[in-house]
Design an enzyme around this catalytic site. Sequence first.
Site, mmCIF file in Angstrom:
data_model
loop_
_atom_site.group_PDB
_atom_site.id
_atom_site.type_symbol
_atom_site.label_atom_id
_atom_site.label_comp_id
_atom_site.label_asym_id
_atom_site.label_seq_id
_atom_site.Cartn_x
_atom_site.Cartn_y
_atom_site.Cartn_z
ATOM 1 C CG HIS A 251 76.161 -9.503 -39.332
ATOM 2 N ND1 HIS A 251 75.278 -10.552 -39.289
ATOM 3 C CD2 HIS A 251 76.971 -9.653 -38.256
ATOM 4 C CE1 HIS A 251 75.543 -11.309 -38.218
ATOM 5 N NE2 HIS A 251 76.557 -10.775 -37.580
ATOM 6 C CB THR B 295 67.718 -13.783 -35.553
ATOM 7 O OG1 THR B 295 68.984 -14.468 -35.521
ATOM 8 C CG2 THR B 295 67.314 -13.399 -34.139
HETATM 9 P P1 OAD Z 1 68.486 -17.145 -40.609
HETATM 10 O O1 OAD Z 1 68.156 -17.436 -42.030
HETATM 11 O O2 OAD Z 1 69.520 -17.985 -39.940
HETATM 12 O O3 OAD Z 1 67.161 -17.250 -39.731
HETATM 13 C C1 OAD Z 1 65.972 -16.630 -40.125
HETATM 14 C C2 OAD Z 1 64.955 -16.761 -39.018
HETATM 15 O O4 OAD Z 1 63.805 -16.062 -39.420
HETATM 16 C C3 OAD Z 1 64.519 -18.221 -38.728
HETATM 17 O O5 OAD Z 1 64.473 -18.429 -37.329
HETATM 18 C C4 OAD Z 1 63.119 -18.281 -39.339
HETATM 19 O O6 OAD Z 1 62.263 -19.186 -38.641
HETATM 20 C C5 OAD Z 1 62.666 -16.843 -39.156
HETATM 21 N N1 OAD Z 1 61.594 -16.391 -40.058
HETATM 22 C C6 OAD Z 1 61.303 -16.785 -41.318
HETATM 23 N N2 OAD Z 1 60.266 -16.109 -41.814
HETATM 24 C C7 OAD Z 1 59.885 -15.239 -40.847
HETATM 25 C C8 OAD Z 1 58.876 -14.250 -40.744
HETATM 26 N N3 OAD Z 1 58.041 -13.984 -41.741
HETATM 27 N N4 OAD Z 1 58.792 -13.555 -39.584
HETATM 28 C C9 OAD Z 1 59.650 -13.801 -38.562
HETATM 29 N N5 OAD Z 1 60.609 -14.712 -38.600
HETATM 30 C C10 OAD Z 1 60.738 -15.426 -39.735
HETATM 31 O O7 OAD Z 1 68.845 -15.579 -40.524
HETATM 32 P P2 OAD Z 1 69.634 -14.777 -39.397
HETATM 33 O O8 OAD Z 1 69.414 -15.367 -38.055
HETATM 34 O O9 OAD Z 1 69.337 -13.337 -39.597
HETATM 35 O O10 OAD Z 1 75.337 -13.010 -41.736
HETATM 36 O O11 OAD Z 1 71.124 -15.054 -39.847
HETATM 37 C C11 OAD Z 1 72.169 -14.436 -39.156
HETATM 38 C C12 OAD Z 1 73.319 -14.135 -40.067
HETATM 39 O O12 OAD Z 1 73.657 -15.290 -40.841
HETATM 40 C C13 OAD Z 1 73.034 -13.091 -41.135
HETATM 41 O O13 OAD Z 1 73.188 -11.782 -40.658
HETATM 42 C C14 OAD Z 1 74.040 -13.415 -42.192
HETATM 43 C C15 OAD Z 1 73.872 -14.903 -42.217
HETATM 44 O O14 OAD Z 1 74.917 -15.650 -42.684
HETATM 45 C C16 OAD Z 1 76.323 -12.712 -42.596
HETATM 46 O O15 OAD Z 1 76.198 -12.815 -43.824
HETATM 47 C C17 OAD Z 1 77.594 -12.278 -41.954
#
Ligand code: OAD
Length: 230
Positions: A104, A171
Site C-alpha cells: 500500500h 491484519t
Molecule cells: P486493521 O485495522 O483492519 O486490522 C488490524 C488487525 O490487527 C486486527 O485484526 C486486530 O485484531 C489486530 N491487532 C491489534 N493489535 C494487535 C497487536 N498488538 N498484535 C497483533 N495484532 C493486533 O488493519 P489492516 O488489516 O492492516 O489501507 O488494514 C488493511 C488496510 O486497511 C491498511 O493497509 C489501510 C487500511 O485502510 C490503506 O489505507 C490503503
Amino acid sequence: MRKIVVLSGAGVSAESGIKTFRETGGLWEEYNIEDVATPQAWQKNMELVQRFYNARRKQLLEVEPNPAHLAIAALEEHFDVHVVTQNIDNLHERAGSSKVLHLHGELTKSRSSVDPELIYDINGWEIKMGDLCEKGSQLRPHIVWFGEMVPELENAARLAQTADILIVVGTSLNVYPAASLIHYAPYDAPKFLVDPNELFVDGVTNLTFIKEKAGVGMPELREKLIADWA
Ligand code: OAD
C-alpha cells in the site's frame, strides 16, 4: 533455506504506538476513508490529504520497532524471509528486515501526481503544498489509495505461492486484494496467524491460530519455527 513469507498489517505496529484502522479507537473512526485515502479526496481537498499523511509521517519519526518487528527480522538468521506488508511505516526495515514489499505504498516517499514513475525520498516529515516533481506537478504521498491499482500485487502473489511457511500477523484481512494473498500459499504449507482478536478465516489449510499480541506471539513463533523447521 526454507522460505518464509510474512503478511503483515497494522497490528504488527500497534505496540510501537501506531493506531490500527478498524478497531475501536482506530484511525477510520477518526477520519473517513473517502476524505483522506481516495483519489477523489485528493482532487477535492489536497491540503487535508497532505495533513493526514504528514501527521502519520511525523509520528513515524517518534516511534520504534517493537519485539514483533525484531522477531521477524531475526528469522533471517535461519530462513529466507520475505515480508509483504500492508503497512506504510518503515518499522520492518528499521528492525532489520532486508526484503520488504509494501503493498500500500510508503510514508517515507513522495510521488509525482502526473507520473507514477517519479518517486522521491522525503527528508523529515512534511510534503508541503507547492513541493513539485521534476515535471512541475504537486508531490503527493506515495500511497496506494482505495480505488487505485496495487502495483506490487503480482510480486506479492508470486511470493505467497512459493512460500514454505506463511505467517499472517496483525491484519483484519478486510482489505482486498491484500487479504486474498493468504489463499495463494501452497495447500500443504504450514500457516500461522498471530492476532489477539478472533478472526474468521475460511478455506485455508494447515492453519494454526496464535491468539496473542504480535509482540508476544511473534517471538514465541520464531522460537517454534527455528526448533521445528530451520
Ligand atoms: P486493521 O485495522 O483492519 O486490522 C488490524 C488487525 O490487527 C486486527 O485484526 C486486530 O485484531 C489486530 N491487532 C491489534 N493489535 C494487535 C497487536 N498488538 N498484535 C497483533 N495484532 C493486533 O488493519 P489492516 O488489516 O492492516 O489501507 O488494514 C488493511 C488496510 O486497511 C491498511 O493497509 C489501510 C487500511 O485502510 C490503506 O489505507 C490503503
